[in-house]
Design a protein around this motif. Structure first.
Motif, PDB file in Angstrom:
ATOM      1  N   THR A  30      -5.987  -0.652  -9.056  1.00 17.85           N
ATOM      2  CA  THR A  30      -5.489   0.250  -8.019  1.00 17.85           C
ATOM      3  C   THR A  30      -6.369   0.107  -6.784  1.00 17.85           C
ATOM      4  OG1 THR A  30      -4.650   1.817  -9.631  1.00 17.85           O
ATOM      5  CG2 THR A  30      -4.995   2.647  -7.401  1.00 17.85           C
ATOM      6  N   TYR A  31      -5.735  -0.247  -5.675  1.00 20.24           N
ATOM      7  CA  TYR A  31      -6.435  -0.390  -4.407  1.00 20.24           C
ATOM      8  C   TYR A  31      -6.263   0.888  -3.616  1.00 20.24           C
ATOM      9  CZ  TYR A  31      -6.188  -5.311  -5.599  1.00 20.24           C
ATOM     10  OH  TYR A  31      -6.289  -6.499  -6.243  1.00 20.24           O
ATOM     11  N   PRO A  39       1.595   3.879   2.611  1.00 22.11           N
ATOM     12  CA  PRO A  39       0.907   4.338   1.403  1.00 22.11           C
ATOM     13  C   PRO A  39      -0.586   4.022   1.443  1.00 22.11           C
ATOM     14  CG  PRO A  39       2.870   3.076   0.844  1.00 22.11           C
ATOM     15  CD  PRO A  39       2.664   2.935   2.315  1.00 22.11           C
ATOM     16  N   THR A  41      -2.439   3.888  -1.451  1.00 18.96           N
ATOM     17  CA  THR A  41      -2.821   3.228  -2.701  1.00 18.96           C
ATOM     18  C   THR A  41      -1.760   2.192  -3.061  1.00 18.96           C
ATOM     19  OG1 THR A  41      -1.708   4.858  -4.080  1.00 18.96           O
ATOM     20  CG2 THR A  41      -4.029   5.255  -3.602  1.00 18.96           C
ATOM     21  N   ASP A  42      -2.181   1.227  -3.847  1.00 20.33           N
ATOM     22  CA  ASP A  42      -1.280   0.193  -4.332  1.00 20.33           C
ATOM     23  C   ASP A  42      -1.877  -0.347  -5.624  1.00 20.33           C
ATOM     24  OD1 ASP A  42       0.827  -1.520  -4.505  1.00 20.33           O
ATOM     25  OD2 ASP A  42       0.186  -2.850  -2.902  1.00 20.33           O
ATOM     26  N   THR A  43      -1.056  -0.841  -6.520  1.00 22.94           N
ATOM     27  CA  THR A  43      -1.531  -1.415  -7.774  1.00 22.94           C
ATOM     28  C   THR A  43      -1.128  -2.878  -7.819  1.00 22.94           C
ATOM     29  OG1 THR A  43      -1.281   0.705  -8.882  1.00 22.94           O
ATOM     30  CG2 THR A  43      -1.446  -1.219 -10.288  1.00 22.94           C
ATOM     31  N   GLY A  44      -2.055  -3.715  -8.232  1.00 26.97           N
ATOM     32  CA  GLY A  44      -1.766  -5.138  -8.292  1.00 26.97           C
ATOM     33  C   GLY A  44      -2.793  -5.866  -9.123  1.00 26.97           C
TER      34      GLY A  44
END
Length: 51
Positions: A30-31, A39, A41-44
């Motif tokens: 999670t960034y 947004p 946050t982001d997940t990658g």
């Protein structure tokens, strides 16, 4: 060998330095970003580097 901004340093191309070390694949990360449009946050997936 990779280039990155030291932790705690403001991100800019001028602040990037070369590093050497080991790395591993880092999944489902999670960034979090502050003060950006959209947004925060982001997940990658990423690589985790160790000096």
């Amino acid at each position: 060998m990779f280039h990155a901004v030291p932790k705690g340093t403001a991100y800019s191309w001028a602040n990037r330095y070369w590093y050497t070390g080991t790395f591993c694949w880092w999944g489902n990360t999670t960034y979090r970003r502050a003060n950006v449009p959209g947004p925060t946050t982001d997940t990658g997936f990423s690589l985790k580097f160790f000096e």
